[in-house]
Motif scaffolding. Structure first.
Motif, PDB file in Angstrom:
ATOM      1  N   GLY A   1      41.881  37.855  36.357  1.00 28.54           N
ATOM      2  CA  GLY A   1      42.508  39.013  37.018  1.00 28.54           C
ATOM      3  C   GLY A   1      42.679  40.227  36.140  1.00 28.54           C
ATOM      4  O   GLY A   1      43.611  41.009  36.334  1.00 28.54           O
ATOM      5  N   CYS A   2      41.722  40.448  35.218  1.00 32.70           N
ATOM      6  CA  CYS A   2      41.952  41.470  34.193  1.00 32.70           C
ATOM      7  C   CYS A   2      41.924  42.900  34.713  1.00 32.70           C
ATOM      8  O   CYS A   2      42.274  43.819  33.976  1.00 32.70           O
TER       9      CYS A   2
ATOM     10  N   ALA B   1      36.948  46.091  46.681  1.00 33.49           N
ATOM     11  CA  ALA B   1      36.868  44.772  47.317  1.00 33.49           C
ATOM     12  C   ALA B   1      37.347  43.680  46.360  1.00 33.49           C
ATOM     13  O   ALA B   1      37.213  43.804  45.139  1.00 33.49           O
ATOM     14  N   ARG B   2      37.894  42.631  46.941  1.00 31.06           N
ATOM     15  CA  ARG B   2      38.342  41.491  46.135  1.00 31.06           C
ATOM     16  C   ARG B   2      37.142  40.697  45.630  1.00 31.06           C
ATOM     17  O   ARG B   2      36.136  40.547  46.340  1.00 31.06           O
ATOM     18  N   ILE B   3      37.272  40.159  44.438  1.00 30.68           N
ATOM     19  CA  ILE B   3      36.245  39.253  43.923  1.00 30.68           C
ATOM     20  C   ILE B   3      36.021  38.115  44.912  1.00 30.68           C
ATOM     21  O   ILE B   3      34.888  37.732  45.213  1.00 30.68           O
TER      22      ILE B   3
ATOM     23  N   ALA C   1      43.109  37.409  44.250  1.00 35.38           N
ATOM     24  CA  ALA C   1      44.093  38.487  44.089  1.00 35.38           C
ATOM     25  C   ALA C   1      43.564  39.606  43.198  1.00 35.38           C
ATOM     26  O   ALA C   1      44.343  40.423  42.713  1.00 35.38           O
ATOM     27  N   THR C   2      42.250  39.641  42.981  1.00 36.66           N
ATOM     28  CA  THR C   2      41.699  40.583  42.008  1.00 36.66           C
ATOM     29  C   THR C   2      40.645  41.477  42.643  1.00 36.66           C
ATOM     30  O   THR C   2      39.674  40.984  43.224  1.00 36.66           O
ATOM     31  N   PHE C   3      40.843  42.771  42.519  1.00 39.06           N
ATOM     32  CA  PHE C   3      39.876  43.742  43.007  1.00 39.06           C
ATOM     33  C   PHE C   3      39.016  44.183  41.823  1.00 39.06           C
ATOM     34  O   PHE C   3      39.526  44.785  40.874  1.00 39.06           O
TER      35      PHE C   3
END
Ligand code: SF4
Ligand code: SF4
Length: 391
Positions: free
Chosen positions: A304-305, A237-239, A278-280
């Motif tokens: 987005g690490c 899931a996306r943040i 844009a970060t899961f």
């Protein structure tokens, strides 16, 4: 020779016995297994199965090799101010080789690695941190006269499972950022004959490593992964979709600069560069430091690490994303929310609007209709204003 838990672990002892030796009751252990089963997406009913898997009398051998990296991932996984049961489970594996924490050095360390691989051939879990430099025949990292690529290929050949821990092992991380002078690549770019699970993050959350190892011990296989090799239970899931500041995003309530009133109120960090859309990542759920907090919770945007090539694709870190998928609905809410923000009841009203949006989205999902800005063939939706601007 095992490196961790040697004093506490007796031959033939079970994990439950070892945990009891450390003051962890069976009730606590089963509670942990229930939580782990939920984390793994199995539901609490699978708690007994997880407990049975972890209680194997065999100490699972683990070989941990470190390649081109900063050792931050090792620190993240092994150091804990307040060890949880999950830390202890990881501690109870038979860590046969890890050059950061083992006493041996030089030829003795190399022999320990060779002996461990031979003794446990086909059975050990291989953890890898660090990238593999390929430029100029791999001369940027040699250990004992052998390149990182050779060391990795040899270690992976006899492994039952390969787990790449951290952004460097995932895709090369900062070393692979343009212009990538060492030709750094991730583990999955080298090992092609068996699955490689990527525990993404710079560094990754230790609990995700624990849960992945526990999954292997329970089911004899690695967990299901996404298209980038990341376990779905953690990176599914996306943040942005799990973020406690999401209602503020939907309402158009943004931090404009880090010390403004909106920052003090804990509003959305999108305009100061948050890459959460844009970060899961499991950050909002697992959190850090024994669940104390996480970057967005502490007021810093996500950079987005956990995403491949984030040093190139997510920079400038304090510049806003030029495009946020699924923004079509929220854009309208942004306008509504911005107007509502003038009033004293803006927070409550905005939350109500945001709830309505989520309900609307849910109804759309149920009808299997595309959400605005996400439908096939639709152009990407735009951010609320100043689409090319920085933070
Ligand atoms: S943009 Fe960032 S801070 Fe704002 S809701 Fe999304 S994840 Fe949370
Ligand atoms: S909030 Fe984002 S950048 Fe920070 S640790 Fe989590 S995934 Fe990485």
């Amino acid at each position: 020779m095992p490196l961790l838990g040697a004093a506490a672990w007796s031959d033939g002892g079970t994990l439950t016995e070892q945990l009891a030796h450390r003051g962890v009751s069976r009730r606590d252990f089963l509670e942990f297994c229930g939580s782990l089963a939920v984390v793994l997406g199995l539901g609490r009913d699978a708690a007994a199965q997880v407990a049975q898997g972890l209680e194997s009398p065999q100490r699972p051998p683990v070989i941990w090799i470190q390649l081109q990296e900063c050792t931050g991932c090792v620190e993240s996984v092994l150091r804990s101010a307040e060890p949880t049961i999950g830390d202890l489970v990881l501690d109870m594996v038979s860590l046969e080789y890890s050059h950061t924490i083992m006493a041996a050095s030089g030829h003795a360390a190399e022999k320990a690695l060779a002996d461990s691989m031979a003794k446990h051939k086909g059975k050990y879990i291989l953890l890898v941190t660090g990238s593999v430099p390929l430029a100029e025949d791999g001369i940027y990292l040699t250990i004992g006269g052998r390149t990182a690529k050779v060391i990795l290929e040899e270690a992976a050949a006899g492994a039952a499972a390969v787990i790449a821990v951290g952004a460097c092992a995932h895709f090369g991380s900062v070393q692979a950022a343009r212009p990538n002078p060492t030709g750094a690549v991730g583990v999955g770019d080298i090992i092609k004959d068996k699955p490689v699970v990527n525990i993404a993050g710079c560094p990754p959350i230790a609990d995700v490593v624990t849960a992945t190892v526990a999954h292997f011990l329970t089911f004899g296989r690695l967990p299901s992964v996404d298209a980038d090799g990341r376990p779905l239970f953690a990176y599914g899931a996306r943040i942005h979709d799990q973020c406690p500041r999401r209602a503020n995003f939907d309402a158009g309530q943004y931090v404009e600069v880090f010390d403004d009133e909106a920052a003090r109120k804990g509003w959305c960090l999108y305009k100061v560069g948050c890459k959460g859309p844009a970060t899961f990542s499991p950050c909002p759920i697992f959190q850090w430091n024994s669940g104390t907090s996480w970057p967005i919770g502490a007021g810093h945007p996500c950079i987005g690490c956990t995403e491949r090539n984030f040093w190139d694709t997510m920079t400038p870190f304090y510049g806003r994303l030029p495009d946020v998928g699924g923004f079509g609905i929220e854009q309208r809410v942004d306008l509504i929310g911005a107007a509502l923000a003038i009033g004293a009841t803006a927070g409550v009203a905005a939350h109500a609007v945001a709830t309505g949006v989520h309900q609307h989205r849910e109804r759309q999902r149920q009808r299997q209709l595309p959400i605005a800005g996400q439908g096939p063939g639709e152009p990407p939706a735009s951010p609320p204003s100043n689409p090319t601007g920085g933070a």
